[in-house]
Motif scaffolding. Structure first.
Motif, PDB file in Angstrom:
ATOM      1  N   LEU A   1      39.577  31.063   9.827  1.00  0.00           N
ATOM      2  CA  LEU A   1      38.235  30.544   9.595  1.00  0.00           C
ATOM      3  C   LEU A   1      38.209  29.081  10.017  1.00  0.00           C
ATOM      4  CD1 LEU A   1      37.439  31.872   5.988  1.00  0.00           C
ATOM      5  CD2 LEU A   1      37.048  33.022   8.171  1.00  0.00           C
ATOM      6  N   PHE A   2      37.074  28.645  10.558  1.00  0.00           N
ATOM      7  CA  PHE A   2      36.945  27.255  10.997  1.00  0.00           C
ATOM      8  C   PHE A   2      35.727  26.657  10.308  1.00  0.00           C
ATOM      9  CE2 PHE A   2      39.105  29.619  14.266  1.00  0.00           C
ATOM     10  CZ  PHE A   2      40.164  28.797  14.624  1.00  0.00           C
ATOM     11  N   VAL A   3      35.970  25.667   9.442  1.00  0.00           N
ATOM     12  CA  VAL A   3      34.895  24.995   8.708  1.00  0.00           C
ATOM     13  C   VAL A   3      34.378  23.843   9.569  1.00  0.00           C
ATOM     14  CG1 VAL A   3      34.274  23.768   6.612  1.00  0.00           C
ATOM     15  CG2 VAL A   3      35.940  25.641   6.516  1.00  0.00           C
ATOM     16  N   ARG A   4      33.095  23.878   9.857  1.00  0.00           N
ATOM     17  CA  ARG A   4      32.476  22.861  10.718  1.00  0.00           C
ATOM     18  C   ARG A   4      32.473  21.511  10.020  1.00  0.00           C
ATOM     19  NH1 ARG A   4      31.331  22.422  16.145  1.00  0.00           N
ATOM     20  NH2 ARG A   4      29.444  21.242  16.503  1.00  0.00           N
ATOM     21  N   GLY A   5      32.934  20.469  10.730  1.00  0.00           N
ATOM     22  CA  GLY A   5      32.972  19.137  10.161  1.00  0.00           C
ATOM     23  C   GLY A   5      32.168  18.152  10.981  1.00  0.00           C
ATOM     24  N   SER A   6      32.542  16.888  10.933  1.00  0.00           N
ATOM     25  CA  SER A   6      31.811  15.838  11.645  1.00  0.00           C
ATOM     26  C   SER A   6      32.368  15.647  13.047  1.00  0.00           C
ATOM     27  CB  SER A   6      31.901  14.523  10.860  1.00  0.00           C
ATOM     28  OG  SER A   6      33.256  14.143  10.697  1.00  0.00           O
ATOM     29  N   ARG A   7      31.485  15.164  13.969  1.00  0.00           N
ATOM     30  CA  ARG A   7      31.879  14.832  15.330  1.00  0.00           C
ATOM     31  C   ARG A   7      32.668  15.960  16.000  1.00  0.00           C
ATOM     32  NH1 ARG A   7      32.687  10.137  12.488  1.00  0.00           N
ATOM     33  NH2 ARG A   7      34.941  10.521  12.390  1.00  0.00           N
ATOM     34  N   ASP A   8      32.146  17.173  15.895  1.00  0.00           N
ATOM     35  CA  ASP A   8      32.732  18.347  16.535  1.00  0.00           C
ATOM     36  C   ASP A   8      34.101  18.733  15.983  1.00  0.00           C
ATOM     37  OD1 ASP A   8      30.544  18.706  18.238  1.00  0.00           O
ATOM     38  OD2 ASP A   8      31.362  17.279  19.692  1.00  0.00           O
TER      39      ASP A   8
ATOM     40  N   ASN B   1      30.075  31.670   2.131  1.00  0.00           N
ATOM     41  CA  ASN B   1      29.873  30.251   2.401  1.00  0.00           C
ATOM     42  C   ASN B   1      28.962  29.675   1.324  1.00  0.00           C
ATOM     43  OD1 ASN B   1      29.347  27.711   3.397  1.00  0.00           O
ATOM     44  ND2 ASN B   1      28.802  28.382   5.456  1.00  0.00           N
ATOM     45  N   THR B   2      29.464  28.679   0.595  1.00  0.00           N
ATOM     46  CA  THR B   2      28.648  27.983  -0.409  1.00  0.00           C
ATOM     47  C   THR B   2      28.396  26.540  -0.004  1.00  0.00           C
ATOM     48  OG1 THR B   2      30.638  27.384  -1.670  1.00  0.00           O
ATOM     49  CG2 THR B   2      29.549  29.449  -2.262  1.00  0.00           C
ATOM     50  N   GLY B   3      28.788  26.176   1.224  1.00  0.00           N
ATOM     51  CA  GLY B   3      28.674  24.793   1.677  1.00  0.00           C
ATOM     52  C   GLY B   3      27.454  24.548   2.540  1.00  0.00           C
ATOM     53  N   GLN B   4      27.317  23.315   2.990  1.00  0.00           N
ATOM     54  CA  GLN B   4      26.157  22.919   3.786  1.00  0.00           C
ATOM     55  C   GLN B   4      26.299  23.298   5.255  1.00  0.00           C
ATOM     56  OE1 GLN B   4      23.322  21.534   2.685  1.00  0.00           O
ATOM     57  NE2 GLN B   4      23.993  21.553   0.551  1.00  0.00           N
ATOM     58  N   SER B   5      27.513  23.254   5.790  1.00  0.00           N
ATOM     59  CA  SER B   5      27.697  23.539   7.213  1.00  0.00           C
ATOM     60  C   SER B   5      28.296  24.931   7.388  1.00  0.00           C
ATOM     61  CB  SER B   5      28.590  22.478   7.866  1.00  0.00           C
ATOM     62  OG  SER B   5      29.843  22.415   7.225  1.00  0.00           O
ATOM     63  N   PRO B   6      28.101  25.548   8.570  1.00  0.00           N
ATOM     64  CA  PRO B   6      28.549  26.926   8.770  1.00  0.00           C
ATOM     65  C   PRO B   6      30.061  27.044   8.891  1.00  0.00           C
ATOM     66  CG  PRO B   6      27.634  26.045  10.792  1.00  0.00           C
ATOM     67  CD  PRO B   6      27.372  25.018   9.734  1.00  0.00           C
ATOM     68  N   ILE B   7      30.534  28.258   8.695  1.00  0.00           N
ATOM     69  CA  ILE B   7      31.935  28.616   8.884  1.00  0.00           C
ATOM     70  C   ILE B   7      32.002  29.542  10.086  1.00  0.00           C
ATOM     71  CG2 ILE B   7      33.936  29.803   7.909  1.00  0.00           C
ATOM     72  CD1 ILE B   7      32.866  29.043   5.122  1.00  0.00           C
ATOM     73  N   ARG B   8      32.884  29.225  11.025  1.00  0.00           N
ATOM     74  CA  ARG B   8      33.027  30.068  12.219  1.00  0.00           C
ATOM     75  C   ARG B   8      34.125  31.092  11.991  1.00  0.00           C
ATOM     76  NH1 ARG B   8      35.901  29.647  17.121  1.00  0.00           N
ATOM     77  NH2 ARG B   8      36.637  27.535  16.650  1.00  0.00           N
ATOM     78  N   LEU B   9      33.780  32.371  12.227  1.00  0.00           N
ATOM     79  CA  LEU B   9      34.713  33.475  12.111  1.00  0.00           C
ATOM     80  C   LEU B   9      35.124  33.932  13.508  1.00  0.00           C
ATOM     81  CD1 LEU B   9      32.843  33.519   9.448  1.00  0.00           C
ATOM     82  CD2 LEU B   9      33.633  35.872   9.192  1.00  0.00           C
ATOM     83  N   PRO B  10      36.150  34.761  13.611  1.00  0.00           N
ATOM     84  CA  PRO B  10      36.520  35.296  14.931  1.00  0.00           C
ATOM     85  C   PRO B  10      35.364  36.055  15.564  1.00  0.00           C
ATOM     86  CG  PRO B  10      38.273  35.687  13.345  1.00  0.00           C
ATOM     87  CD  PRO B  10      37.105  35.176  12.563  1.00  0.00           C
ATOM     88  N   GLY B  11      35.399  36.122  16.889  1.00  0.00           N
ATOM     89  CA  GLY B  11      34.356  36.841  17.609  1.00  0.00           C
ATOM     90  C   GLY B  11      33.066  36.069  17.717  1.00  0.00           C
TER      91      GLY B  11
END
Length: 251
Positions: free
Chosen positions: A105-112, A75-85
């Motif tokens: 992979l799920f990249v966290r964005g705005s407003r959930d 991850n090189t971004g500002q918000s976290p990345i959600r992985l399985p588990g």
């Protein structure tokens, strides 16, 4: 663009290759040592665009790198990345190796919002999955519980069965009191409650369920073992909300 999910498999990919797919496109990268794939919001400067309309997604949000015979995600971004588990990968944390097969992979964005990036590491054995419209369902593995175990676990996990937000197991003392009232013919001490729950955890652990033994989760243990147990019982439908009726005599 092909809208088929990579979860269906990638039957013709070179072993070790990675296939990545987002809403904006798909790419296939051969397993060349040192090869990198950049993903993020800035379409002109990344290999795969993710979340291009969402300012909470960084212009370059992450990297896939081929190293030591594996693909790694960082991850090189500002918000976290959600992985399985339920694992989260944050900026500047150690890169995580990807297993063969499918990983979303799920990249966290705005407003959930979360932006999906599908990954598939080929191992040469993948077959294209086909629709199974008329096939008989394969139900989840339901764990056998004795009547006393079921009642005790319903008492322990009633907040989970009630679908409370962020549930926690009921205290052992409260469970012992419930059992004493509903099963007055036996001596329901806190020790007996602990012993019965530990027996169920050991049985499920021997059956392949992870996270049910102290040595697996580390210290401090807290409620982790019982939380993992109750979630497994719920996900396997070994405990279901109608089981709460077992507590009705307390009303």
């Amino acid at each position: 663009m092909n809208h088929d999910s990579l979860a269906r498999g990638v039957p013709h990919a070179t072993p070790g290759a990675i296939v990545a797919r987002a809403l904006t496109g798909r790419l296939h990268v051969d397993p060349v040592e040192g090869r990198t794939v950049r993903f993020g919001r800035n379409r002109p400067n990344v290999d795969l665009c993710v979340g291009e309309t969402d300012l909470r997604v960084s212009r370059q949000h992450g990297l896939l790198t081929r190293r030591d015979g594996h693909w790694w995600v960082a991850n090189t971004g500002q918000s976290p990345i959600r992985l399985p588990g339920t694992r989260w990968l944050f900026r500047d944390e150690e890169a995580v190796p990807l297993a063969n097969g499918y990983t979303p992979l799920f990249v966290r964005g705005s407003r959930d919002r979360e932006h999906l990036l599908e990954l598939y590491v080929a191992d040469g054995t993948a077959k294209q999955l086909v629709p199974q419209h008329e096939s008989v369902i394969q139900p989840p593995t339901r764990w056998r519980l004795t009547p006393d175990e079921r009642l005790l676990l319903v008492a322990l996990g009633q907040r989970y069965l009630l679908h409370e937000a962020n549930p926690q197991p009921v205290s052992r003392q409260q469970v012992a009191e419930v059992m004493a009232e509903l099963r007055p013919d036996a001596n329901w001490s806190v020790k007996r409650v602990e012993h019965m729950v530990a027996e169920v955890r050991a049985r499920l652990s021997a059956g392949g369920v992870p996270g049910l033994l102290r040595e697996e989760v580390g210290e401090p243990v807290g409620n982790t073992l019982n939380d993992n147990l109750l979630r497994e019982l719920m996900l396997s439908t070994s405990l279901v909300p109608p089981d709460l009726a077992l507590l009705d005599p307390l009303s």
